[in-house]
Design an enzyme around this catalytic site. Structure first.
Site, PDB file in Angstrom:
ATOM      1  N   ARG A  31       0.875  -1.179   0.000  1.00 60.47           N
ATOM      2  CA  ARG A  31       0.000   0.000   0.000  1.00 60.47           C
ATOM      3  C   ARG A  31       0.901   1.214   0.000  1.00 60.47           C
ATOM      4  O   ARG A  31       1.812   1.315   0.828  1.00 60.47           O
ATOM      5  CB  ARG A  31      -0.864  -0.035   1.265  1.00 60.47           C
ATOM      6  N   GLU A  39     -11.857   4.501  -4.529  1.00 56.95           N
ATOM      7  CA  GLU A  39     -12.278   3.109  -4.346  1.00 56.95           C
ATOM      8  C   GLU A  39     -12.920   2.570  -5.623  1.00 56.95           C
ATOM      9  O   GLU A  39     -13.284   3.334  -6.519  1.00 56.95           O
ATOM     10  CB  GLU A  39     -13.281   3.021  -3.187  1.00 56.95           C
ATOM     11  N   ARG A  73      -0.917  -5.697   4.539  1.00 56.39           N
ATOM     12  CA  ARG A  73      -0.165  -5.120   3.427  1.00 56.39           C
ATOM     13  C   ARG A  73       0.990  -4.323   4.012  1.00 56.39           C
ATOM     14  O   ARG A  73       0.868  -3.708   5.069  1.00 56.39           O
ATOM     15  CB  ARG A  73      -1.030  -4.175   2.598  1.00 56.39           C
TER      16      ARG A  73
END
Length: 149
Positions: A31, A39, A73
């Site tokens: 990320r 999104e 992540r």
């Protein structure tokens, strides 16, 4: 991999702020630090994803990990072709500075320049930051589940 720079090959782009990289024969979900991109069902999602792909996909990237998130992540600074991917996404109007996690406050100046130039998502008259969009979506989901009880 935290705070040490490592060279990896970018093998996947999930969205405008998440990549998959192959580091030492291991795939790592990363990320981008300090930004938040649209999104999946939000305006400019596909354009933002394509922008990050153009910048990093199938290229060697210098990854400097900071921490991990709740989805495991790696949160990292990613440098592709000599460009910081987070900074570039903000500069192109493909992501917002993520207020909650920003440490490089110069990103706000870059974001403001993109906004004034109507770059990327700033073409929209009222772009909704992803964190607000997610919050509204959760609220709507919660309200509909209460109505169905």
């Amino acid at each position: 991999m935290l705070s040490t720079a490592i060279i990896c090959l970018v093998v996947g782009i999930s969205d405008g702020d998440t990549i998959t990289a192959k580091c030492n024969n291991q795939q790592v979900k990363i990320r981008l630090a300090e930004i938040d991109a649209p999104e999946k069902r939000q305006a400019f999602y596909q354009v933002s994803k394509q922008s990050l792909s153009d910048l990093c996909y199938d290229k060697k990237a210098t990854i400097t990990g900071k921490t991990t998130d709740r989805y495991r992540r790696l949160i990292a600074h990613v440098n592709c072709d000599g460009k910081d991917a987070s900074t570039e996404q903000v500069r192109l109007g493909m992501a917002w500075v993520y207020d909650q996690y920003v440490t490089d406050h110069n990103l706000y100046n870059i974001q403001e320049a993109a906004r004034l130039a109507h770059s990327g998502l700033w073409q929209d008259s009222n772009p909704i930051p992803p964190w607000e969009w997610r919050k509204a979506k959760r609220k709507k989901k919660s309200e509909s589940s209460h109505r169905n009880q």
